[in-house]
Design a protein around this motif. Structure first.
Motif, mmCIF file in Angstrom:
data_model
loop_
_atom_site.group_PDB
_atom_site.id
_atom_site.type_symbol
_atom_site.label_atom_id
_atom_site.label_comp_id
_atom_site.label_asym_id
_atom_site.label_seq_id
_atom_site.Cartn_x
_atom_site.Cartn_y
_atom_site.Cartn_z
ATOM 1 N N THR A 182 0.908 -1.263 -0.162
ATOM 2 C CA THR A 182 -0.037 0.159 0.106
ATOM 3 C C THR A 182 0.977 1.057 -0.028
ATOM 4 O O THR A 182 1.951 1.333 0.726
ATOM 5 C CB THR A 182 -0.928 -0.001 1.296
ATOM 6 N N ARG A 183 0.350 2.170 -0.954
ATOM 7 C CA ARG A 183 1.201 3.499 -0.687
ATOM 8 C C ARG A 183 0.482 4.540 -0.302
ATOM 9 O O ARG A 183 -0.647 4.548 -0.702
ATOM 10 C CB ARG A 183 1.593 3.674 -2.127
ATOM 11 N N MET A 184 1.065 5.415 0.454
ATOM 12 C CA MET A 184 0.417 6.543 0.960
ATOM 13 C C MET A 184 0.678 7.798 1.220
ATOM 14 O O MET A 184 2.345 7.831 1.192
ATOM 15 C CB MET A 184 -0.119 6.159 2.520
ATOM 16 N N ILE A 185 0.427 9.085 1.182
ATOM 17 C CA ILE A 185 0.935 10.370 1.288
ATOM 18 C C ILE A 185 -0.072 10.938 2.356
ATOM 19 O O ILE A 185 -1.018 10.930 2.209
ATOM 20 C CB ILE A 185 0.766 11.191 -0.070
ATOM 21 N N SER A 186 0.757 11.493 3.490
ATOM 22 C CA SER A 186 -0.088 12.055 4.396
ATOM 23 C C SER A 186 0.302 13.714 4.452
ATOM 24 O O SER A 186 1.530 13.946 4.360
ATOM 25 C CB SER A 186 0.490 11.632 5.968
ATOM 26 N N CYS A 187 -0.625 14.556 4.370
ATOM 27 C CA CYS A 187 -0.687 15.903 4.463
ATOM 28 C C CYS A 187 -1.241 16.169 5.702
ATOM 29 O O CYS A 187 -2.423 16.905 5.736
ATOM 30 C CB CYS A 187 -1.275 16.593 3.319
ATOM 31 N N GLY A 188 -0.557 16.349 6.743
ATOM 32 C CA GLY A 188 -0.859 16.699 8.165
ATOM 33 C C GLY A 188 -1.941 15.849 8.886
ATOM 34 O O GLY A 188 -2.774 16.339 9.777
ATOM 35 N N HIS A 189 -2.472 14.606 8.195
ATOM 36 C CA HIS A 189 -3.372 13.816 8.787
ATOM 37 C C HIS A 189 -2.835 12.826 9.580
ATOM 38 O O HIS A 189 -1.916 12.531 9.423
ATOM 39 C CB HIS A 189 -4.044 13.034 7.604
ATOM 40 N N PRO A 190 -3.752 12.461 10.596
ATOM 41 C CA PRO A 190 -3.456 11.380 11.573
ATOM 42 C C PRO A 190 -3.312 10.157 10.821
ATOM 43 O O PRO A 190 -3.912 9.936 9.773
ATOM 44 C CB PRO A 190 -4.593 11.352 12.561
ATOM 45 N N PRO A 191 -2.206 9.284 11.294
ATOM 46 C CA PRO A 191 -1.705 7.952 10.404
ATOM 47 C C PRO A 191 -3.163 7.085 10.408
ATOM 48 O O PRO A 191 -4.163 6.963 11.600
ATOM 49 C CB PRO A 191 -0.703 7.532 11.327
ATOM 50 N N PRO A 192 -3.304 6.252 9.735
ATOM 51 C CA PRO A 192 -4.342 5.336 9.609
ATOM 52 C C PRO A 192 -4.306 4.150 10.467
ATOM 53 O O PRO A 192 -3.005 3.978 11.204
ATOM 54 C CB PRO A 192 -4.246 4.776 7.934
ATOM 55 N N LEU A 193 -5.255 3.501 10.582
ATOM 56 C CA LEU A 193 -5.379 2.258 11.589
ATOM 57 C C LEU A 193 -5.477 1.102 10.533
ATOM 58 O O LEU A 193 -6.353 1.115 9.849
ATOM 59 C CB LEU A 193 -6.303 2.369 12.403
ATOM 60 N N LEU A 194 -4.795 0.027 10.957
ATOM 61 C CA LEU A 194 -5.022 -1.422 10.289
ATOM 62 C C LEU A 194 -5.782 -2.000 11.472
ATOM 63 O O LEU A 194 -5.331 -2.219 12.488
ATOM 64 C CB LEU A 194 -3.683 -1.882 10.259
ATOM 65 N N LEU A 195 -6.904 -2.382 11.062
ATOM 66 C CA LEU A 195 -7.864 -3.176 11.909
ATOM 67 C C LEU A 195 -7.975 -4.593 11.451
ATOM 68 O O LEU A 195 -8.324 -4.728 10.586
ATOM 69 C CB LEU A 195 -9.403 -2.507 11.809
ATOM 70 N N SER A 196 -8.074 -5.603 12.485
ATOM 71 C CA SER A 196 -8.379 -6.820 12.492
ATOM 72 C C SER A 196 -9.187 -7.230 13.424
ATOM 73 O O SER A 196 -9.226 -6.575 14.563
ATOM 74 C CB SER A 196 -7.090 -7.818 12.007
ATOM 75 N N GLY A 245 -10.278 -8.026 17.012
ATOM 76 C CA GLY A 245 -9.609 -7.918 18.141
ATOM 77 C C GLY A 245 -8.272 -7.213 18.021
ATOM 78 O O GLY A 245 -7.348 -7.248 19.201
ATOM 79 N N ASN A 246 -8.016 -6.441 17.077
ATOM 80 C CA ASN A 246 -6.361 -5.828 16.857
ATOM 81 C C ASN A 246 -6.519 -4.491 16.268
ATOM 82 O O ASN A 246 -7.199 -4.383 15.020
ATOM 83 C CB ASN A 246 -5.530 -6.773 16.361
ATOM 84 N N ALA A 247 -5.938 -3.507 16.638
ATOM 85 C CA ALA A 247 -5.746 -2.284 15.965
ATOM 86 C C ALA A 247 -4.188 -1.869 15.953
ATOM 87 O O ALA A 247 -3.703 -1.846 16.791
ATOM 88 C CB ALA A 247 -6.680 -1.063 16.546
ATOM 89 N N LEU A 248 -3.905 -1.528 14.711
ATOM 90 C CA LEU A 248 -2.181 -1.159 14.680
ATOM 91 C C LEU A 248 -2.235 0.197 14.073
ATOM 92 O O LEU A 248 -3.051 0.312 12.842
ATOM 93 C CB LEU A 248 -1.640 -2.078 14.012
ATOM 94 N N THR A 249 -1.528 0.997 14.475
ATOM 95 C CA THR A 249 -1.242 2.383 13.896
ATOM 96 C C THR A 249 -0.290 2.243 12.847
ATOM 97 O O THR A 249 0.965 1.861 13.271
ATOM 98 C CB THR A 249 -0.990 3.525 14.842
ATOM 99 N N VAL A 250 -0.482 2.685 11.919
ATOM 100 C CA VAL A 250 0.481 2.742 10.333
ATOM 101 C C VAL A 250 1.137 3.933 10.572
ATOM 102 O O VAL A 250 0.629 5.015 10.283
ATOM 103 C CB VAL A 250 -0.086 2.386 9.128
#
Length: 79
Positions: free
Chosen positions: A33-47, A49-54
């Motif tokens: 996955t490719r991403m560009i962030s412009c001042g936005h909070p990082p995305p969450l990877l959800l599964s 029972g689990n949440a991981l900040t990317v």
């Protein structure tokens, strides 16, 4: 006015306007996955029972804060 959904617009009392944006490319046939962030909070990877900040490794300032050229934006790849 915000035209894009999922874009957070902030308006200050001095007439300042800017938007935080997160652009993700999720290819069907590639595990990266490719991403560009412009001042936005990082995305969450959800599964279940689990949440991981990317983390965004190369965040850029929010849109409208400074005049930036294409070199100010870096593409982060996450697998």
């Amino acid at each position: 006015m915000c035209v894009a959904s999922r874009t957070k617009c902030i308006s200050g009392s001095a007439g300042e306007r800017f938007a935080t944006t997160l652009l993700l490319e999720l290819p069907d046939d590639d595990p990266i996955t490719r991403m560009i962030s412009c001042g936005h909070p990082p995305p969450l990877l959800l599964s279940p029972g689990n949440a991981l900040t990317v983390p965004s490794l190369h965040p850029a300032p929010p849109l409208g804060i400074t005049e930036t050229g294409p070199d100010a934006y870096a593409i982060d790849a996450v697998s």
